[in-house]
Scaffold this motif. Sequence first.
Motif, mmCIF file in Angstrom:
data_model
loop_
_atom_site.group_PDB
_atom_site.id
_atom_site.type_symbol
_atom_site.label_atom_id
_atom_site.label_comp_id
_atom_site.label_asym_id
_atom_site.label_seq_id
_atom_site.Cartn_x
_atom_site.Cartn_y
_atom_site.Cartn_z
ATOM 1 N N ASN A 74 10.661 0.493 -6.258
ATOM 2 C CA ASN A 74 11.835 1.154 -6.366
ATOM 3 C C ASN A 74 11.759 2.338 -6.712
ATOM 4 O O ASN A 74 11.362 2.898 -7.641
ATOM 5 N N PRO A 75 11.744 3.506 -5.632
ATOM 6 C CA PRO A 75 11.489 4.918 -5.959
ATOM 7 C C PRO A 75 11.998 5.845 -7.189
ATOM 8 O O PRO A 75 11.402 6.405 -7.636
ATOM 9 N N VAL A 109 8.901 9.886 -2.366
ATOM 10 C CA VAL A 109 8.923 9.313 -0.857
ATOM 11 C C VAL A 109 7.670 8.244 -0.848
ATOM 12 O O VAL A 109 6.875 8.406 -1.815
ATOM 13 N N MET A 110 8.116 6.939 -0.189
ATOM 14 C CA MET A 110 7.244 5.901 -0.140
ATOM 15 C C MET A 110 7.033 5.620 1.358
ATOM 16 O O MET A 110 8.078 5.557 2.048
ATOM 17 N N ASN A 147 17.570 -2.502 0.029
ATOM 18 C CA ASN A 147 17.907 -1.743 -1.138
ATOM 19 C C ASN A 147 18.973 -0.563 -0.770
ATOM 20 O O ASN A 147 18.655 0.335 -0.177
ATOM 21 N N ARG A 148 20.416 -0.675 -1.343
ATOM 22 C CA ARG A 148 21.222 0.236 -1.029
ATOM 23 C C ARG A 148 21.054 1.459 -1.774
ATOM 24 O O ARG A 148 21.751 2.293 -1.646
ATOM 25 N N ASP A 149 19.826 1.622 -2.526
ATOM 26 C CA ASP A 149 19.793 2.755 -3.325
ATOM 27 C C ASP A 149 18.849 3.858 -2.830
ATOM 28 O O ASP A 149 18.296 4.624 -3.464
ATOM 29 N N VAL A 150 18.292 3.343 -1.593
ATOM 30 C CA VAL A 150 17.367 4.011 -0.934
ATOM 31 C C VAL A 150 17.915 4.448 0.526
ATOM 32 O O VAL A 150 18.832 4.066 1.001
ATOM 33 N N ILE A 151 17.295 5.623 1.062
ATOM 34 C CA ILE A 151 17.408 6.060 2.352
ATOM 35 C C ILE A 151 16.127 5.636 2.850
ATOM 36 O O ILE A 151 15.030 6.177 2.219
ATOM 37 N N TYR A 152 16.206 5.206 4.255
ATOM 38 C CA TYR A 152 14.816 4.896 5.124
ATOM 39 C C TYR A 152 15.018 5.415 6.363
ATOM 40 O O TYR A 152 16.045 5.473 7.146
ATOM 41 N N TYR A 164 8.064 2.009 7.476
ATOM 42 C CA TYR A 164 9.175 2.868 6.796
ATOM 43 C C TYR A 164 9.089 4.204 5.987
ATOM 44 O O TYR A 164 8.108 3.881 5.273
ATOM 45 N N LEU A 165 9.448 5.121 6.199
ATOM 46 C CA LEU A 165 9.509 6.247 5.308
ATOM 47 C C LEU A 165 10.862 5.832 4.427
ATOM 48 O O LEU A 165 12.008 5.709 4.880
ATOM 49 N N VAL A 166 10.592 5.904 3.062
ATOM 50 C CA VAL A 166 11.567 5.401 2.225
ATOM 51 C C VAL A 166 11.997 6.562 1.113
ATOM 52 O O VAL A 166 11.093 7.172 0.698
ATOM 53 N N TYR A 167 13.215 7.078 0.816
ATOM 54 C CA TYR A 167 13.550 8.260 0.050
ATOM 55 C C TYR A 167 14.599 7.818 -1.117
ATOM 56 O O TYR A 167 15.283 6.907 -0.890
ATOM 57 N N ARG A 168 14.654 8.354 -2.274
ATOM 58 C CA ARG A 168 15.520 8.116 -2.997
ATOM 59 C C ARG A 168 16.593 8.546 -2.850
ATOM 60 O O ARG A 168 16.977 9.786 -2.293
ATOM 61 N N LYS A 169 18.020 7.881 -3.052
ATOM 62 C CA LYS A 169 19.334 8.145 -2.649
ATOM 63 C C LYS A 169 19.649 9.056 -3.744
ATOM 64 O O LYS A 169 20.862 9.915 -3.456
ATOM 65 N N ASP A 170 19.428 9.223 -4.989
ATOM 66 C CA ASP A 170 19.844 9.889 -5.993
ATOM 67 C C ASP A 170 19.166 11.437 -6.008
ATOM 68 O O ASP A 170 19.675 12.122 -6.827
ATOM 69 N N LYS A 171 18.095 11.518 -5.089
ATOM 70 C CA LYS A 171 17.553 12.900 -5.248
ATOM 71 C C LYS A 171 17.699 13.623 -3.651
ATOM 72 O O LYS A 171 17.451 13.045 -2.689
ATOM 73 N N HIS A 172 17.805 14.574 -3.647
ATOM 74 C CA HIS A 172 18.122 15.584 -2.438
ATOM 75 C C HIS A 172 16.563 15.562 -1.757
ATOM 76 O O HIS A 172 15.684 15.875 -2.448
ATOM 77 N N ILE A 173 16.861 15.438 -0.247
ATOM 78 C CA ILE A 173 15.366 15.365 0.384
ATOM 79 C C ILE A 173 15.188 16.890 0.481
ATOM 80 O O ILE A 173 15.580 17.587 1.279
#
Length: 298
Positions: free
Chosen positions: A135-136, A143-144, A153-158, A268-277
């Motif tokens: 869980n990022p 990034v993962m 997981n709806r809490d991530v962007i991928y 996949y590249l996975v990012y946190r939804k709660d943090k700006h890329i």
Amino acid sequence: MKKTLPPLQSLKAFLLAAEHESFKQAAHELHLTPSAISHQIKGLEDTLGIELFRRQNRQIKLSPAGQMYKNIVEQALNELSSGTDRLKRQFSQNVLRVRIPPMITTDYVIPNLSEFQQQNPQIELRLETSLHWANPERDDLDVMLYFGTEPVNRDVIYEKVNSLSATPIMSQEFYESQQPTLETLTQHRLIHSSVVSNSWQRFISAFNGEYQQQNTDLWLDSYTSMLQSCAQGHGITLGLLPLLKLRLDRGELIRPFKEELKLPEAIYLVYRKDKHITPAIRTFSDWVKGLLQNPGNL
């Protein structure tokens, strides 16, 4: 409503004096004089209207109220410290915490890391390796790079980096000595992934073969270890294409058969939804995608 809090410097002095039961020792650690520490503690007691220490014969002991306040201040300062660290980690523009599968780290990231750092000296990378989902947000990752089915997981962007397919691979020496065919694969030692335990069954069934597990088969929980065992002639494993292209080009392993099974798993590249890329995250992600999508250009 306005809230009045004691000075932070006085609270630090109080905690050190409470810990050591000594104004002198607290003064030494804070590079102050004992009288300065005594003055700060007296000011704190006046602000609170409470005696924090009992002073007897040049010795100090915490009062019951002082002991209670010590616990309160320790908890508050610990929370402030950890919260400050979390804030700095989350909103730092140039410190990246990245998780990458071990084989990709070994084959792609590490060999090209110096070039990335030369081109982006402002970015500080903190790498960890794992094949498993994380869980990022909980694990504090920016990034993962993830191997598996599409994240739910709806809490991530991928974003998808690579589709994958699997094909049997082995060493040249193993192939020449054993002469395996697609039909006789299960008559040889198969090297399995304990993470994706049904991979061989899926492959053999896809090409109308009958899967038969042997007692001599080898099970490993690391894809890097599977490739290493295979390269040393211990058996046959399933290689992931196109990730394996570099090792095939170097002749470390061979793929004797044209058949390959398209997998539901992908990279996949996975990012946190709660943090700006941030630009740093985007720079690193684009670099990794370039490595993985164009392995023949490395």
